[in-house]
Scaffold this motif. Structure first.
Motif, short mmCIF file in Angstrom:
data_model
loop_
_atom_site.label_atom_id
_atom_site.label_comp_id
_atom_site.label_asym_id
_atom_site.label_seq_id
_atom_site.Cartn_x
_atom_site.Cartn_y
_atom_site.Cartn_z
N ILE A 1 -44.66 39.77 48.56
CA ILE A 1 -45.73 40.66 47.71
C ILE A 1 -47.07 39.99 48.50
O ILE A 1 -47.78 41.36 49.07
CB ILE A 1 -46.14 39.87 46.37
N GLY A 2 -47.93 39.05 48.62
CA GLY A 2 -48.94 39.08 49.74
C GLY A 2 -48.45 39.77 50.81
O GLY A 2 -49.34 40.18 51.47
N TRP A 3 -48.07 39.08 51.75
CA TRP A 3 -47.80 40.71 53.06
C TRP A 3 -47.66 42.03 52.86
O TRP A 3 -48.41 42.94 53.48
CB TRP A 3 -46.60 39.26 53.96
N LEU A 4 -46.60 41.72 51.84
CA LEU A 4 -46.08 43.84 52.32
C LEU A 4 -47.51 44.72 51.15
O LEU A 4 -47.97 45.32 51.33
CB LEU A 4 -44.84 44.07 51.24
N VAL A 5 -46.88 44.18 49.82
CA VAL A 5 -47.59 44.73 48.62
C VAL A 5 -49.32 44.14 49.40
O VAL A 5 -50.13 45.90 48.64
CB VAL A 5 -47.53 44.12 47.30
N ASP A 6 -50.64 43.57 49.39
CA ASP A 6 -51.37 42.96 49.43
C ASP A 6 -51.37 43.93 50.57
O ASP A 6 -52.52 44.62 50.99
CB ASP A 6 -52.10 42.18 49.63
N GLY A 7 -50.32 43.73 51.97
CA GLY A 7 -51.05 44.75 53.28
C GLY A 7 -51.15 45.99 52.86
O GLY A 7 -51.73 47.01 53.16
N GLY B 1 -49.29 35.80 52.41
CA GLY B 1 -48.63 35.90 51.90
C GLY B 1 -47.06 35.96 53.31
O GLY B 1 -46.27 35.28 53.24
N TYR B 2 -48.13 36.32 54.90
CA TYR B 2 -47.33 36.69 55.65
C TYR B 2 -46.75 34.78 56.31
O TYR B 2 -46.06 34.46 56.99
CB TYR B 2 -48.25 37.23 56.98
N GLN B 3 -48.31 33.77 56.10
CA GLN B 3 -47.37 32.37 56.83
C GLN B 3 -46.40 32.10 55.74
O GLN B 3 -45.93 31.10 56.21
CB GLN B 3 -48.76 31.53 56.20
N ASP C 1 -45.78 51.88 60.58
CA ASP C 1 -46.64 51.48 61.95
C ASP C 1 -47.25 50.37 62.47
O ASP C 1 -47.00 49.24 63.25
CB ASP C 1 -47.63 52.35 62.35
N ARG C 2 -47.83 49.30 61.54
CA ARG C 2 -48.63 47.77 61.21
C ARG C 2 -47.38 46.60 61.12
O ARG C 2 -48.03 45.05 61.80
CB ARG C 2 -50.52 48.01 60.80
N THR C 3 -46.75 46.71 59.96
CA THR C 3 -45.54 45.68 59.72
C THR C 3 -44.49 46.03 60.37
O THR C 3 -44.22 44.46 60.14
CB THR C 3 -45.79 46.35 57.97
N VAL C 4 -44.25 46.49 60.82
CA VAL C 4 -42.55 46.36 61.47
C VAL C 4 -43.07 45.64 62.48
O VAL C 4 -42.32 44.52 63.03
CB VAL C 4 -42.56 47.73 61.61
N PRO C 5 -43.96 45.19 63.26
CA PRO C 5 -44.15 44.76 64.41
C PRO C 5 -43.60 43.40 64.01
O PRO C 5 -43.83 42.13 64.07
CB PRO C 5 -45.07 44.58 65.58
N GLN C 6 -45.19 42.93 63.28
CA GLN C 6 -45.30 41.98 62.54
C GLN C 6 -43.89 40.84 62.12
O GLN C 6 -43.85 40.10 61.67
CB GLN C 6 -45.84 41.73 61.18
#
Ligand code: ACO
Length: 318
Positions: free
Chosen positions: A130-136, A171-173, A236-241
């Protein structure tokens, strides 16, 4: 409408369009077309409701966070979302509707909120997703809104985006740490991504060809980019992450296109999206009940605040 009123409305309309074209910010006391006011009120109140309902899926994990530090971080994040709701409700009030009326629309099911919050949070990894994707996704959308034509909305977005950035990193962390863990932890992270990827893409709304509100919103520079443009930007910004930490995006059609310099992606299940926004998602009924319960349980707080305000008023008048 008589001729004089018609002429003056036309003049105001032209002046308004000129202001928008020049990139000027519209403020609450400025003249604005009724349709502009209504569209903004619809969008801002839905946005505020999303922040508030968004507290529920994450609130679900506060008592089960895996460590004290994670618990503190999650509580702070959920509290931030309440603050975001408050700023946006306050901004929306400048358009002439009382906050209690907007909340009433949410509690009676008349108002929408973001589709994403109608999905369950089944594991701790969902807090990461949620933090990584939804807030992203929210950041991509809201960074654009921070430059929108309506002043109170744009200004609210500046602080909100800063806080969302912190949520996104947190979230990503969580996902990155799980991906360095045991086989089960890695599977848990991948499973959370599998469940939240497509609903996150749906957050940007229907495709441009099926977005009835976009024409007006783009004309008035409330939306600076279309639903599809923002969705593409997010992908585009999330796939490389994802790739950087060893996660696989659950889309067999995902492919980098060297010519367009964008990722191509598979078909979004719009039938699922339509079901969710019509009240038939996995958790719509639960969220509705939870939000109503929270509101009734908070009655004593509102009563106490009103009694305190009345006392202060009496004191000041004396
Ligand atoms: N969830 C629920 N409803 C949605 C969603 C969604 N993800 N996307 C679109 N809809 C609804 C619209 O509200 C609209 O319904 P309505 O006319 O009855 O209000 C209908 O679907 C058609 O969509 P659009 O014409 O594309 O609607 P709009 O131009 O308002 O665009 C969008 C939708 C992109 C969500 C826009 O309103 C927006 O940018 N809002 C501000 C950001 C926001 O609300 N974010 C919430 C989640 S972020 C967070 O809380 C962390």
């Amino acid at each position: 409408m008589n001729e004089a009123t018609l002429n003056s409305t036309q003049q105001s309309d032209e002046a308004f369009n000129e202001s928008i074209a020049k990139g000027k910010t519209i403020e609450p006391k400025d003249w604005m077309p009724e349709k502009y006011r209504k569209q903004l009120l619809r969008m801002m109140s839905q946005h505020a409701h999303s922040e508030v309902v968004g507290m529920l899926p994450e609130g679900n994990w506060i008592t089960r966070a895996p460590s004290l530090a994670r618990k503190v971080g999650l509580i702070a994040k959920v509290q931030d979302e309440a603050g975001h709701g408050l700023y946006i409700y306050s901004g929306a009030e400048t358009l002439g509707m009382d906050r209690s009326e907007m909340i009433d629309q949410l509690l009676t099911g008349k108002a929408k909120y973001s589709s994403i919050f109608n999905y369950p949070t089944l594991t701790w990894a969902d807090m990461g997703a949620i933090g990584w994707l939804v807030d992203g996704a929210a950041i991509v959308n809201q960074t654009a809104l921070a430059k929108c034509s309506y002043g109170p909305y744009a200004r609210a977005m500046i602080r909100i985006c800063k806080e969302e950035n912190f949520h996104n990193k947190q979230g990503y962390q969580i996902m990155a740490i799980l991906m360095q863990g045991t086989k089960e932890q890695k599977e848990m992270a991948q499973d959370a991504l599998n469940r939240f990827w497509w609903p996150s893409l749906m957050m940007f709304g229907p495709s441009d060809a099926h977005s009835p509100n976009s024409v007006d919103l783009m004309k008035w520079k409330v939306k600076l980019y279309s639903n599809d443009d923002l969705r593409q930007r997010f992908i585009d910004r999330t796939v490389p992450q994802a790739e950087a930490i060893g996660l696989r995006i659950p889309d067999d059609k995902l492919k980098w296109n060297e010519t367009t310099r964008h990722y191509e992606f598979g078909e979004i299940n719009w039938e699922e999206f339509n079901q969710v926004i019509s009240g038939n998602g996995p958790c719509n009924r639960l969220r509705f009940q939870q939000r109503n319960d929270a509101h009734s349980k908070g009655q004593w707080v509102r009563d106490a605040a009103s009694a305190y305000a009345a006392k202060q008023q009496q004191k000041n008048a004396a």
